[in-house]
Scaffold this motif. Structure first.
Motif, PDB file in Angstrom:
ATOM      1  N   ASN A  96      -8.688   7.300 -12.999  1.00 14.11           N
ATOM      2  CA  ASN A  96      -8.587   8.666 -12.475  1.00 14.11           C
ATOM      3  C   ASN A  96      -9.531   8.895 -11.301  1.00 14.11           C
ATOM      4  OD1 ASN A  96      -6.626   9.469 -14.291  1.00 14.11           O
ATOM      5  ND2 ASN A  96      -8.083  10.223 -15.804  1.00 14.11           N
ATOM      6  N   CYS A  97     -10.746   8.352 -11.393  1.00 12.38           N
ATOM      7  CA  CYS A  97     -11.737   8.542 -10.332  1.00 12.38           C
ATOM      8  C   CYS A  97     -11.299   7.888  -9.024  1.00 12.38           C
ATOM      9  CB  CYS A  97     -13.086   7.970 -10.752  1.00 12.38           C
ATOM     10  SG  CYS A  97     -13.961   8.993 -11.957  1.00 12.38           S
ATOM     11  N   VAL A  98     -10.513   6.843  -9.124  1.00  9.05           N
ATOM     12  CA  VAL A  98     -10.010   6.159  -7.927  1.00  9.05           C
ATOM     13  C   VAL A  98      -8.703   6.790  -7.452  1.00  9.05           C
ATOM     14  CG1 VAL A  98      -9.058   3.994  -7.046  1.00  9.05           C
ATOM     15  CG2 VAL A  98     -11.155   3.971  -8.411  1.00  9.05           C
ATOM     16  N   THR A 117      -9.530   1.094   2.130  1.00  6.81           N
ATOM     17  CA  THR A 117      -9.852   1.810   0.885  1.00  6.81           C
ATOM     18  C   THR A 117     -10.604   0.923  -0.096  1.00  6.81           C
ATOM     19  OG1 THR A 117      -7.713   1.202  -0.084  1.00  6.81           O
ATOM     20  CG2 THR A 117      -7.837   3.334   1.064  1.00  6.81           C
ATOM     21  N   GLU A 118     -10.599  -0.375   0.150  1.00  7.10           N
ATOM     22  CA  GLU A 118     -11.204  -1.309  -0.811  1.00  7.10           C
ATOM     23  C   GLU A 118     -12.691  -1.023  -1.006  1.00  7.10           C
ATOM     24  OE1 GLU A 118     -11.714  -6.113  -1.688  1.00  7.10           O
ATOM     25  OE2 GLU A 118     -10.424  -5.409  -0.059  1.00  7.10           O
ATOM     26  N   ARG A 119     -13.420  -0.756   0.089  1.00  8.79           N
ATOM     27  CA  ARG A 119     -14.852  -0.499  -0.043  1.00  8.79           C
ATOM     28  C   ARG A 119     -15.106   0.789  -0.804  1.00  8.79           C
ATOM     29  NH1 ARG A 119     -19.310  -2.259  -1.612  1.00  8.79           N
ATOM     30  NH2 ARG A 119     -21.106  -1.033  -0.926  1.00  8.79           N
ATOM     31  N   THR A 123     -14.531   0.127  -4.471  1.00 12.44           N
ATOM     32  CA  THR A 123     -15.655  -0.641  -5.026  1.00 12.44           C
ATOM     33  C   THR A 123     -16.855   0.256  -5.286  1.00 12.44           C
ATOM     34  OG1 THR A 123     -14.919  -2.654  -3.907  1.00 12.44           O
ATOM     35  CG2 THR A 123     -17.218  -2.577  -4.635  1.00 12.44           C
ATOM     36  N   CYS A 124     -17.166   1.146  -4.348  1.00 13.63           N
ATOM     37  CA  CYS A 124     -18.320   2.052  -4.511  1.00 13.63           C
ATOM     38  C   CYS A 124     -18.122   2.974  -5.719  1.00 13.63           C
ATOM     39  CB  CYS A 124     -18.523   2.883  -3.247  1.00 13.63           C
ATOM     40  SG  CYS A 124     -19.192   1.956  -1.848  1.00 13.63           S
ATOM     41  N   ILE A 125     -16.913   3.499  -5.871  1.00 18.09           N
ATOM     42  CA  ILE A 125     -16.615   4.368  -7.013  1.00 18.09           C
ATOM     43  C   ILE A 125     -16.821   3.614  -8.318  1.00 18.09           C
ATOM     44  CG2 ILE A 125     -14.767   5.607  -8.230  1.00 18.09           C
ATOM     45  CD1 ILE A 125     -13.589   6.261  -5.456  1.00 18.09           C
TER      46      ILE A 125
END
Length: 302
Positions: free
Chosen positions: A210-212, A233-235, A238-240
Protein backbone atom coordinates in the motif's frame (compact mmCIF):
# COMPACT_ATOMS: atom_id res chain seq x y z
CA UNK A 1 -22.66 -9.42 12.65
CA UNK A 2 -22.66 -5.63 12.40
CA UNK A 3 -20.60 -3.99 9.67
CA UNK A 4 -19.21 -0.49 10.18
CA UNK A 5 -18.48 1.28 6.90
CA UNK A 6 -20.72 1.76 3.87
CA UNK A 7 -17.99 1.80 1.22
CA UNK A 8 -17.38 -0.79 -1.48
CA UNK A 9 -15.60 -3.38 0.72
CA UNK A 10 -18.15 -3.01 3.53
CA UNK A 11 -21.01 -3.49 1.07
CA UNK A 12 -19.29 -6.43 -0.65
CA UNK A 13 -18.72 -8.28 2.62
CA UNK A 14 -22.20 -7.38 3.87
CA UNK A 15 -23.83 -8.88 0.77
CA UNK A 16 -21.63 -11.99 0.80
CA UNK A 17 -22.03 -12.66 4.53
CA UNK A 18 -25.77 -11.97 4.32
CA UNK A 19 -26.01 -14.74 1.74
CA UNK A 20 -23.85 -17.07 3.85
CA UNK A 21 -25.20 -16.35 7.33
CA UNK A 22 -28.34 -14.26 6.93
CA UNK A 23 -27.66 -12.19 10.05
CA UNK A 24 -25.93 -8.99 8.95
CA UNK A 25 -26.64 -5.38 9.93
CA UNK A 26 -24.95 -2.37 8.37
CA UNK A 27 -24.17 0.65 10.55
CA UNK A 28 -24.52 3.74 8.41
CA UNK A 29 -24.38 7.52 8.77
CA UNK A 30 -27.50 9.63 8.26
CA UNK A 31 -26.54 10.71 4.75
CA UNK A 32 -27.20 7.12 3.60
CA UNK A 33 -30.94 7.39 4.41
CA UNK A 34 -32.06 8.39 0.88
CA UNK A 35 -30.52 5.18 -0.48
CA UNK A 36 -32.32 2.90 1.99
CA UNK A 37 -35.75 1.33 1.89
CA UNK A 38 -37.88 1.77 5.01
CA UNK A 39 -40.74 -0.11 6.68
CA UNK A 40 -42.67 0.53 9.87
CA UNK A 41 -41.49 -1.34 12.95
CA UNK A 42 -44.10 -3.71 14.39
CA UNK A 43 -42.90 -3.09 17.95
CA UNK A 44 -43.22 0.70 17.77
CA UNK A 45 -45.38 3.06 15.74
CA UNK A 46 -42.58 5.67 15.70
CA UNK A 47 -39.65 3.39 14.86
CA UNK A 48 -38.52 2.47 11.36
CA UNK A 49 -36.76 -0.57 9.96
CA UNK A 50 -34.20 0.29 7.29
CA UNK A 51 -32.77 -1.96 4.60
CA UNK A 52 -29.93 -1.38 2.16
CA UNK A 53 -30.73 -2.75 -1.33
CA UNK A 54 -27.41 -4.10 -2.62
CA UNK A 55 -26.47 -5.57 -5.98
CA UNK A 56 -23.07 -7.15 -6.56
CA UNK A 57 -22.02 -7.60 -10.18
CA UNK A 58 -19.09 -8.89 -12.20
CA UNK A 59 -16.72 -6.35 -13.76
CA UNK A 60 -16.60 -7.88 -17.24
CA UNK A 61 -20.27 -7.87 -18.24
CA UNK A 62 -21.96 -6.27 -15.18
CA UNK A 63 -23.97 -9.46 -14.63
CA UNK A 64 -25.55 -9.38 -11.18
CA UNK A 65 -24.29 -12.20 -8.96
CA UNK A 66 -25.85 -11.15 -5.62
CA UNK A 67 -29.03 -9.21 -4.92
CA UNK A 68 -30.14 -8.69 -1.35
CA UNK A 69 -31.70 -6.31 1.15
CA UNK A 70 -29.43 -5.92 4.16
CA UNK A 71 -30.76 -4.70 7.48
CA UNK A 72 -29.36 -1.25 8.22
CA UNK A 73 -29.20 0.99 11.27
CA UNK A 74 -28.54 4.71 11.30
CA UNK A 75 -25.77 5.37 13.81
CA UNK A 76 -27.25 7.02 16.88
CA UNK A 77 -30.81 5.79 16.29
CA UNK A 78 -30.39 2.30 17.76
CA UNK A 79 -28.75 1.28 21.02
CA UNK A 80 -29.02 -2.53 21.10
CA UNK A 81 -25.81 -4.39 22.06
CA UNK A 82 -23.37 -5.48 19.37
CA UNK A 83 -21.70 -8.88 19.78
CA UNK A 84 -19.50 -8.88 16.67
CA UNK A 85 -18.37 -5.84 14.68
CA UNK A 86 -16.55 -5.82 11.34
CA UNK A 87 -14.73 -2.53 10.65
CA UNK A 88 -14.53 -1.69 6.93
CA UNK A 89 -13.99 2.07 7.07
CA UNK A 90 -11.06 4.05 5.72
CA UNK A 91 -8.16 3.82 8.16
CA UNK A 92 -8.28 7.50 9.11
CA UNK A 93 -12.03 7.28 9.80
CA UNK A 94 -11.92 4.13 11.92
CA UNK A 95 -11.54 5.59 15.43
CA UNK A 96 -14.15 8.31 14.89
CA UNK A 97 -16.59 5.77 13.48
CA UNK A 98 -15.87 3.27 16.25
CA UNK A 99 -16.33 5.96 18.91
CA UNK A 100 -19.87 6.53 17.67
CA UNK A 101 -20.92 2.96 18.53
CA UNK A 102 -18.33 1.95 21.16
CA UNK A 103 -20.87 2.04 24.01
CA UNK A 104 -23.01 -0.53 22.16
CA UNK A 105 -20.33 -3.25 22.27
CA UNK A 106 -21.46 -6.14 24.45
CA UNK A 107 -18.66 -6.20 27.02
CA UNK A 108 -20.40 -8.81 29.19
CA UNK A 109 -19.88 -11.32 26.40
CA UNK A 110 -16.48 -10.02 25.27
CA UNK A 111 -17.68 -8.49 22.01
CA UNK A 112 -15.48 -9.11 18.97
CA UNK A 113 -14.13 -6.19 16.92
CA UNK A 114 -12.67 -7.44 13.61
CA UNK A 115 -10.53 -4.89 11.78
CA UNK A 116 -10.69 -5.47 8.02
CA UNK A 117 -9.66 -1.94 7.04
CA UNK A 118 -6.30 -1.14 5.50
CA UNK A 119 -3.93 -0.09 8.25
CA UNK A 120 -5.26 -2.71 10.66
CA UNK A 121 -2.09 -2.62 12.78
CA UNK A 122 -2.31 1.14 13.29
CA UNK A 123 -6.05 0.96 13.98
CA UNK A 124 -5.49 -1.77 16.57
CA UNK A 125 -2.87 0.35 18.33
CA UNK A 126 -5.13 3.41 18.17
CA UNK A 127 -8.00 1.47 19.77
CA UNK A 128 -5.75 0.44 22.63
CA UNK A 129 -4.65 4.05 23.17
CA UNK A 130 -8.03 5.70 22.66
CA UNK A 131 -10.40 3.46 24.62
CA UNK A 132 -9.54 2.88 28.29
CA UNK A 133 -11.81 -0.17 28.51
CA UNK A 134 -10.52 -1.90 25.35
CA UNK A 135 -9.57 -4.96 27.46
CA UNK A 136 -13.29 -5.78 27.71
CA UNK A 137 -13.54 -6.50 23.98
CA UNK A 138 -11.64 -8.83 21.64
CA UNK A 139 -9.61 -6.89 19.07
CA UNK A 140 -9.12 -9.11 16.01
CA UNK A 141 -7.19 -8.35 12.83
CA UNK A 142 -8.07 -9.45 9.31
CA UNK A 143 -7.05 -8.67 5.76
CA UNK A 144 -8.46 -9.21 2.29
CA UNK A 145 -7.26 -8.83 -1.29
CA UNK A 146 -10.76 -8.75 -2.77
CA UNK A 147 -11.22 -5.70 -4.96
CA UNK A 148 -14.45 -3.71 -5.27
CA UNK A 149 -15.84 -0.34 -6.24
CA UNK A 150 -19.32 1.17 -6.33
CA UNK A 151 -21.40 2.35 -9.28
CA UNK A 152 -24.85 3.84 -9.70
CA UNK A 153 -27.42 1.16 -8.88
CA UNK A 154 -29.40 -0.29 -11.77
CA UNK A 155 -32.47 -0.67 -9.53
CA UNK A 156 -35.25 1.00 -11.53
CA UNK A 157 -38.20 -0.55 -9.75
CA UNK A 158 -38.40 2.20 -7.11
CA UNK A 159 -37.10 5.60 -6.20
CA UNK A 160 -34.60 3.98 -3.85
CA UNK A 161 -31.18 4.19 -5.48
CA UNK A 162 -29.60 1.44 -3.37
CA UNK A 163 -26.05 0.31 -3.94
CA UNK A 164 -24.30 -1.40 -6.85
CA UNK A 165 -20.94 -2.97 -6.05
CA UNK A 166 -18.61 -4.20 -8.77
CA UNK A 167 -16.60 -7.17 -7.47
CA UNK A 168 -13.52 -6.09 -9.40
CA UNK A 169 -11.20 -8.86 -8.31
CA UNK A 170 -11.43 -12.19 -6.52
CA UNK A 171 -8.99 -12.34 -3.66
CA UNK A 172 -8.08 -14.03 -0.41
CA UNK A 173 -9.29 -13.25 3.10
CA UNK A 174 -7.35 -14.05 6.26
CA UNK A 175 -8.20 -13.53 9.91
CA UNK A 176 -7.15 -14.70 13.37
CA UNK A 177 -10.79 -15.62 14.09
CA UNK A 178 -11.96 -19.02 12.82
CA UNK A 179 -15.69 -18.21 12.81
CA UNK A 180 -15.20 -15.24 10.52
CA UNK A 181 -13.14 -17.34 8.11
CA UNK A 182 -15.78 -20.10 8.22
CA UNK A 183 -18.42 -17.55 7.19
CA UNK A 184 -16.26 -16.30 4.30
CA UNK A 185 -15.63 -19.85 3.13
CA UNK A 186 -19.39 -20.54 3.09
CA UNK A 187 -19.59 -17.90 0.36
CA UNK A 188 -16.94 -19.80 -1.58
CA UNK A 189 -14.18 -17.31 -0.88
CA UNK A 190 -10.65 -18.57 -0.33
CA UNK A 191 -8.38 -17.73 2.56
CA UNK A 192 -7.75 -19.09 6.02
CA UNK A 193 -7.21 -18.58 9.73
CA UNK A 194 -3.79 -17.36 10.82
CA UNK A 195 -1.91 -17.09 14.09
CA UNK A 196 -1.22 -13.63 15.52
CA UNK A 197 2.38 -13.84 14.32
CA UNK A 198 1.38 -14.88 10.80
CA UNK A 199 -1.26 -12.16 10.61
CA UNK A 200 1.10 -9.42 11.78
CA UNK A 201 3.69 -10.50 9.20
CA UNK A 202 1.07 -10.47 6.46
CA UNK A 203 -0.20 -7.03 7.50
CA UNK A 204 3.31 -5.57 7.35
CA UNK A 205 3.74 -6.95 3.84
CA UNK A 206 0.38 -5.56 2.79
CA UNK A 207 1.32 -2.21 4.28
CA UNK A 208 4.48 -2.27 2.17
CA UNK A 209 2.40 -2.78 -0.96
CA UNK A 210 0.00 0.00 0.00
CA UNK A 211 2.81 2.42 0.86
CA UNK A 212 4.30 1.93 -2.60
CA UNK A 213 1.30 1.43 -4.87
CA UNK A 214 -1.21 3.94 -3.50
CA UNK A 215 0.89 7.13 -3.61
CA UNK A 216 2.80 6.30 -6.79
CA UNK A 217 -0.31 5.40 -8.80
CA UNK A 218 -1.99 8.58 -7.56
CA UNK A 219 1.03 10.76 -8.38
CA UNK A 220 1.50 9.32 -11.86
CA UNK A 221 -2.18 8.65 -12.63
CA UNK A 222 -1.66 5.03 -13.65
CA UNK A 223 -3.04 1.59 -12.89
CA UNK A 224 -1.14 -0.72 -10.55
CA UNK A 225 0.60 -2.72 -13.26
CA UNK A 226 1.78 0.36 -15.13
CA UNK A 227 4.12 1.18 -12.24
CA UNK A 228 6.28 -1.72 -13.42
CA UNK A 229 7.20 0.11 -16.62
CA UNK A 230 7.63 3.62 -15.22
CA UNK A 231 11.15 5.01 -15.20
CA UNK A 232 12.76 6.68 -12.19
CA UNK A 233 10.48 5.04 -9.59
CA UNK A 234 12.86 2.30 -8.47
CA UNK A 235 14.82 4.56 -6.11
CA UNK A 236 11.61 5.93 -4.58
CA UNK A 237 10.30 2.40 -4.03
CA UNK A 238 13.58 1.34 -2.42
CA UNK A 239 13.53 4.34 -0.04
CA UNK A 240 9.95 3.58 1.01
CA UNK A 241 10.72 -0.07 1.65
CA UNK A 242 13.96 0.64 3.52
CA UNK A 243 12.09 2.76 6.03
CA UNK A 244 9.19 0.34 6.36
CA UNK A 245 11.48 -2.69 6.66
CA UNK A 246 13.44 -1.18 9.55
CA UNK A 247 10.26 -0.35 11.47
CA UNK A 248 8.56 -3.66 10.72
CA UNK A 249 11.55 -5.73 11.87
CA UNK A 250 11.80 -3.81 15.14
CA UNK A 251 8.09 -4.19 15.82
CA UNK A 252 8.01 -7.90 15.01
CA UNK A 253 11.12 -8.68 17.03
CA UNK A 254 9.48 -6.93 19.96
CA UNK A 255 6.32 -8.99 19.36
CA UNK A 256 8.14 -12.33 19.71
CA UNK A 257 9.85 -11.43 23.00
CA UNK A 258 7.01 -13.15 24.85
CA UNK A 259 7.96 -16.49 23.26
CA UNK A 260 9.58 -18.56 26.02
CA UNK A 261 11.04 -21.28 23.80
CA UNK A 262 14.48 -20.00 22.75
CA UNK A 263 14.66 -22.18 19.63
CA UNK A 264 11.20 -21.12 18.48
CA UNK A 265 12.07 -17.47 19.09
CA UNK A 266 15.26 -17.83 17.05
CA UNK A 267 13.32 -19.43 14.20
CA UNK A 268 10.73 -16.63 14.25
CA UNK A 269 13.49 -14.04 14.24
CA UNK A 270 15.03 -15.61 11.12
CA UNK A 271 11.63 -15.49 9.41
CA UNK A 272 11.20 -11.85 10.38
CA UNK A 273 14.59 -10.75 9.05
CA UNK A 274 14.13 -12.68 5.81
CA UNK A 275 10.49 -11.90 4.98
CA UNK A 276 10.61 -8.25 6.05
CA UNK A 277 13.92 -7.49 4.35
CA UNK A 278 13.95 -4.83 1.63
CA UNK A 279 14.64 -7.38 -1.13
CA UNK A 280 11.83 -9.69 -0.01
CA UNK A 281 9.37 -6.81 0.32
CA UNK A 282 10.36 -5.50 -3.12
CA UNK A 283 9.58 -8.91 -4.63
CA UNK A 284 6.28 -9.02 -2.75
CA UNK A 285 5.25 -5.54 -3.94
CA UNK A 286 6.23 -6.37 -7.53
CA UNK A 287 4.05 -9.50 -7.40
CA UNK A 288 1.10 -7.46 -6.09
CA UNK A 289 1.55 -4.97 -8.96
CA UNK A 290 1.58 -7.86 -11.44
CA UNK A 291 -1.37 -9.71 -9.92
CA UNK A 292 -3.47 -6.52 -9.73
CA UNK A 293 -2.16 -4.93 -12.91
CA UNK A 294 -5.55 -3.72 -14.14
CA UNK A 295 -6.71 -2.41 -10.74
CA UNK A 296 -7.07 1.28 -9.94
CA UNK A 297 -5.76 1.93 -6.44
CA UNK A 298 -8.05 3.43 -3.82
CA UNK A 299 -5.89 6.56 -3.54
CA UNK A 300 -6.08 7.14 -7.31
CA UNK A 301 -9.86 6.62 -7.21
CA UNK A 302 -10.16 9.19 -4.43
Amino acid sequence: MHILGGGSIGLLFAAALQRACGDVTMLLKKHHKPRLSATSCEKSSTATNYFAPVQVCRPSDRQIIITCDIRAEIIGDVHDPIECLLICTKANDAITALSSIWDRLDRKNAAKVIILSNGALAIRDSIQRHFNDHQDVQIITATTTHGAYTEQSSNTESNISGYCVVHAGEGLTYCTNNKFIDACQKVGWKGGALSEFEMNMMLWKKLAANCVINPLTAIHGVKNGQLLSLEKTERTITCILEELSSIAILEMESFIQAEEDVEVQAQLQRSIREELSVDFLKSFVTKVMTDTSDNISSMLQD
